[in-house]
Design a protein around this motif. Sequence first.
Motif, PDB file in Angstrom:
ATOM      1  N   MET A 216      -6.201  10.649  -1.373  1.00  0.00           N
ATOM      2  CA  MET A 216      -7.523  10.326  -1.916  1.00  0.00           C
ATOM      3  C   MET A 216      -7.511  10.211  -3.434  1.00  0.00           C
ATOM      4  N   ASN A 217      -7.098  11.259  -4.126  1.00  0.00           N
ATOM      5  CA  ASN A 217      -7.163  11.238  -5.593  1.00  0.00           C
ATOM      6  C   ASN A 217      -6.218  10.206  -6.185  1.00  0.00           C
ATOM      7  N   MET A 218      -5.006  10.153  -5.666  1.00  0.00           N
ATOM      8  CA  MET A 218      -4.053   9.165  -6.163  1.00  0.00           C
ATOM      9  C   MET A 218      -4.526   7.750  -5.858  1.00  0.00           C
ATOM     10  N   GLY A 219      -5.031   7.539  -4.640  1.00  0.00           N
ATOM     11  CA  GLY A 219      -5.487   6.203  -4.260  1.00  0.00           C
ATOM     12  C   GLY A 219      -6.664   5.722  -5.073  1.00  0.00           C
ATOM     13  N   LEU A 220      -7.639   6.600  -5.304  1.00  0.00           N
ATOM     14  CA  LEU A 220      -8.804   6.197  -6.080  1.00  0.00           C
ATOM     15  C   LEU A 220      -8.456   6.023  -7.553  1.00  0.00           C
ATOM     16  N   LEU A 221      -7.516   6.803  -8.058  1.00  0.00           N
ATOM     17  CA  LEU A 221      -7.024   6.598  -9.414  1.00  0.00           C
ATOM     18  C   LEU A 221      -6.416   5.204  -9.550  1.00  0.00           C
ATOM     19  N   ARG A 222      -5.663   4.797  -8.553  1.00  0.00           N
ATOM     20  CA  ARG A 222      -4.981   3.514  -8.574  1.00  0.00           C
ATOM     21  C   ARG A 222      -5.928   2.347  -8.362  1.00  0.00           C
ATOM     22  N   GLY A 223      -7.084   2.592  -7.765  1.00  0.00           N
ATOM     23  CA  GLY A 223      -7.979   1.505  -7.400  1.00  0.00           C
ATOM     24  C   GLY A 223      -7.597   0.892  -6.073  1.00  0.00           C
ATOM     25  N   ALA A 224      -6.972   1.691  -5.211  1.00  0.00           N
ATOM     26  CA  ALA A 224      -6.533   1.219  -3.902  1.00  0.00           C
ATOM     27  C   ALA A 224      -7.698   1.223  -2.919  1.00  0.00           C
ATOM     28  N   THR A 225      -7.437   0.657  -1.753  1.00  0.00           N
ATOM     29  CA  THR A 225      -8.385   0.711  -0.637  1.00  0.00           C
ATOM     30  C   THR A 225      -7.923   1.791   0.326  1.00  0.00           C
ATOM     31  N   LEU A 226      -8.824   2.729   0.642  1.00  0.00           N
ATOM     32  CA  LEU A 226      -8.519   3.808   1.572  1.00  0.00           C
ATOM     33  C   LEU A 226      -9.151   3.504   2.925  1.00  0.00           C
ATOM     34  N   VAL A 227      -8.315   3.443   3.944  1.00  0.00           N
ATOM     35  CA  VAL A 227      -8.784   3.257   5.317  1.00  0.00           C
ATOM     36  C   VAL A 227      -8.878   4.641   5.948  1.00  0.00           C
ATOM     37  N   LEU A 228     -10.095   5.088   6.238  1.00  0.00           N
ATOM     38  CA  LEU A 228     -10.331   6.459   6.669  1.00  0.00           C
ATOM     39  C   LEU A 228     -10.197   6.603   8.179  1.00  0.00           C
ATOM     40  N   GLN A 229      -9.420   7.584   8.601  1.00  0.00           N
ATOM     41  CA  GLN A 229      -9.286   7.928  10.015  1.00  0.00           C
ATOM     42  C   GLN A 229      -9.682   9.394  10.164  1.00  0.00           C
ATOM     43  N   PRO A 230     -10.830   9.683  10.779  1.00  0.00           N
ATOM     44  CA  PRO A 230     -11.317  11.061  10.842  1.00  0.00           C
ATOM     45  C   PRO A 230     -10.377  12.031  11.543  1.00  0.00           C
ATOM     46  N   ARG A 231      -9.695  11.537  12.570  1.00  0.00           N
ATOM     47  CA  ARG A 231      -8.749  12.390  13.289  1.00  0.00           C
ATOM     48  C   ARG A 231      -7.566  11.542  13.700  1.00  0.00           C
ATOM     49  N   PHE A 232      -6.373  12.007  13.375  1.00  0.00           N
ATOM     50  CA  PHE A 232      -5.187  11.195  13.625  1.00  0.00           C
ATOM     51  C   PHE A 232      -4.965  10.964  15.110  1.00  0.00           C
ATOM     52  N   ASP A 233      -4.794   9.711  15.449  1.00  0.00           N
ATOM     53  CA  ASP A 233      -4.357   9.270  16.762  1.00  0.00           C
ATOM     54  C   ASP A 233      -3.373   8.146  16.510  1.00  0.00           C
ATOM     55  N   ALA A 234      -2.169   8.252  17.049  1.00  0.00           N
ATOM     56  CA  ALA A 234      -1.109   7.316  16.704  1.00  0.00           C
ATOM     57  C   ALA A 234      -1.440   5.885  17.101  1.00  0.00           C
ATOM     58  N   ASP A 235      -2.006   5.683  18.292  1.00  0.00           N
ATOM     59  CA  ASP A 235      -2.356   4.326  18.725  1.00  0.00           C
ATOM     60  C   ASP A 235      -3.419   3.720  17.813  1.00  0.00           C
ATOM     61  N   GLU A 236      -4.428   4.520  17.485  1.00  0.00           N
ATOM     62  CA  GLU A 236      -5.479   4.042  16.600  1.00  0.00           C
ATOM     63  C   GLU A 236      -4.940   3.796  15.194  1.00  0.00           C
ATOM     64  N   ALA A 237      -4.036   4.671  14.742  1.00  0.00           N
ATOM     65  CA  ALA A 237      -3.439   4.495  13.416  1.00  0.00           C
ATOM     66  C   ALA A 237      -2.667   3.181  13.341  1.00  0.00           C
ATOM     67  N   LEU A 238      -1.901   2.872  14.358  1.00  0.00           N
ATOM     68  CA  LEU A 238      -1.165   1.603  14.380  1.00  0.00           C
ATOM     69  C   LEU A 238      -2.114   0.417  14.392  1.00  0.00           C
ATOM     70  N   ARG A 239      -3.187   0.535  15.176  1.00  0.00           N
ATOM     71  CA  ARG A 239      -4.166  -0.561  15.219  1.00  0.00           C
ATOM     72  C   ARG A 239      -4.771  -0.786  13.842  1.00  0.00           C
ATOM     73  N   LEU A 240      -5.114   0.299  13.146  1.00  0.00           N
ATOM     74  CA  LEU A 240      -5.682   0.183  11.803  1.00  0.00           C
ATOM     75  C   LEU A 240      -4.662  -0.386  10.818  1.00  0.00           C
ATOM     76  N   MET A 241      -3.420   0.035  10.945  1.00  0.00           N
ATOM     77  CA  MET A 241      -2.377  -0.479  10.057  1.00  0.00           C
ATOM     78  C   MET A 241      -2.262  -1.997  10.158  1.00  0.00           C
ATOM     79  N   HIS A 242      -2.295  -2.511  11.385  1.00  0.00           N
ATOM     80  CA  HIS A 242      -2.185  -3.961  11.587  1.00  0.00           C
ATOM     81  C   HIS A 242      -3.466  -4.671  11.163  1.00  0.00           C
ATOM     82  N   ARG A 243      -4.619  -4.123  11.539  1.00  0.00           N
ATOM     83  CA  ARG A 243      -5.899  -4.795  11.253  1.00  0.00           C
ATOM     84  C   ARG A 243      -6.184  -4.862   9.764  1.00  0.00           C
ATOM     85  N   GLU A 244      -5.886  -3.777   9.043  1.00  0.00           N
ATOM     86  CA  GLU A 244      -6.244  -3.699   7.625  1.00  0.00           C
ATOM     87  C   GLU A 244      -5.080  -4.026   6.694  1.00  0.00           C
ATOM     88  N   GLY A 245      -3.903  -4.278   7.241  1.00  0.00           N
ATOM     89  CA  GLY A 245      -2.750  -4.570   6.386  1.00  0.00           C
ATOM     90  C   GLY A 245      -2.335  -3.375   5.555  1.00  0.00           C
TER      91      GLY A 245
END
Length: 508
Positions: A216-245
């Motif tokens: 969070m702090n490093m990403g916002l310092l950089r001006g990055a885009t943070l894709v928030l996942q409230p609770r880690f799920d590997a399948d959902e994480a992979l889907r988000l990785m592909h959808r959001e690049g």
Amino acid sequence: MLNLSSLLEHSAREHPGRTALVFGDTRQTYAELLARSRDIARTLRGHGVGRGDRVALSCPNVPDFPAAYFAILRVGAVVVPLNVLLRPQEVAYHLDDSRAKAFLCFDGTPQLPLAEVGRAGFDRADGCAHFLLLGRAGHQEDDGTEPVETVATAAEETAVILYTSGTTGRPKGAELSHGSMVMNAMVADRLFTAAQDEVMLASLPLFHAFGQSAVMNMGLLRGATLVLQPRFDADEALRLMHREGVTFFAGVPTMYWALLGAHAAREGQAPPPLRTAVSGGAALPVEVLQRFGKAFGVDVQEGYGLSETSPVACFNPPGLPPRPGSIGRPVWGVEMKLIDDSWQTVPDDGRGEIAIRGHNIMKGYHRRPHDTASVVRDGWFRTGDIARRDEDGYYYVVDRVKDLIIRGGFNVYPREIEEVLTTHPGVGMAAVVGVPHATHGEDVKAYVIPAPGTELSEADLIAWCRERMAAYKYPRSVEFRDSLPLTSTGKILKRELAAENHGDTAPA
């Protein structure tokens, strides 16, 4: 002036229209995130919260977490992030111990009823004055439109209190200054690929030191885009990785293990466009490191840190081949050495406890000067972890000084669980140890001597524990015994119990 909230302020000024947060179908720009944070700051100020006040924050990885986090800092108050899995009595302890003046609590979901648990904890606490809801049902009231100027805090003032069980006693609050937190975000930014188009998946909980500083702090310092996942799920994480690049991922070893499985199940699918992968929280198995690099086409950078070190202290340098099993070398501005029990430096070829000195070290444990003095001397912080160092200055953690259990990246302190277990009327004596686990690194096992004349079942005792402690803490297995191994002074020989599960030979 050095206020940690300047990280958001600067990026919102430089990149107001850039997407800061992605949550489901919602996208929030830096300007919108700053505006939301200012609204919450007005609410806090309207309730009399100001410089030096502690404000507890219980919120999962949703847009309100960074908004509330930087709002608290903006008014000069201290953020006290709470694990969202805490039970009411645990919430009450943290509110009382931190002497929080206000409690910002996300309204929650049916699966995670934070408002219900938070309110129950607040009602049990003695001194917290305000319970304020965040989120859909608890949208903060508007206390006017007058802007809330950022309080000009000094670098040495406390910005965040991170609670950690450490290795002794009940959870203790590590006080981290504005200076140490800003420096840690900058050091993390220096370690990783500094790309303007960085898209970071925030699966690590933001209330945790790792997710807070290195994501969070490093990403916002950089001006990055943070894709928030409230609770880690590997399948959902992979889907988000592909959808959001997603180009950047930080996680604990169990997450990498799960991502490998999820990726293998999608046979033939190309990996996501990751450029940087970071692991911490526990040792990453060499096999997982190598398999992930082959499957995802990116080397995993391992590092090391603790809540007391803001947390980043040591990392494998970027641009160099990873050294499997190593936590790397000290980061910029940080020194490390190996010491014995007397704080003396051990020989280069020896093993010793890691000691750290630098801009990242905590001010101390909140209201615990004796505990602070036991781990900090002349600016050096002793970590409780035993390591060796190779000829190139790379460190390798080999053991722990105390009985700390690391389950899926979370610190679990056995004594805290034992104290809860012994409040059960059917428990006469209890000992808790860490046992090997295929995906979580370690799991929690309890050895119990039943009270005379009582009958207990493993399932009933585990269910009882689940009601009284966070999900990552309660024992997953219980073994009943007539006796436990003891020293001549009556202390339980936990090493013997642990050795039974690790297949080791118990010490003489």
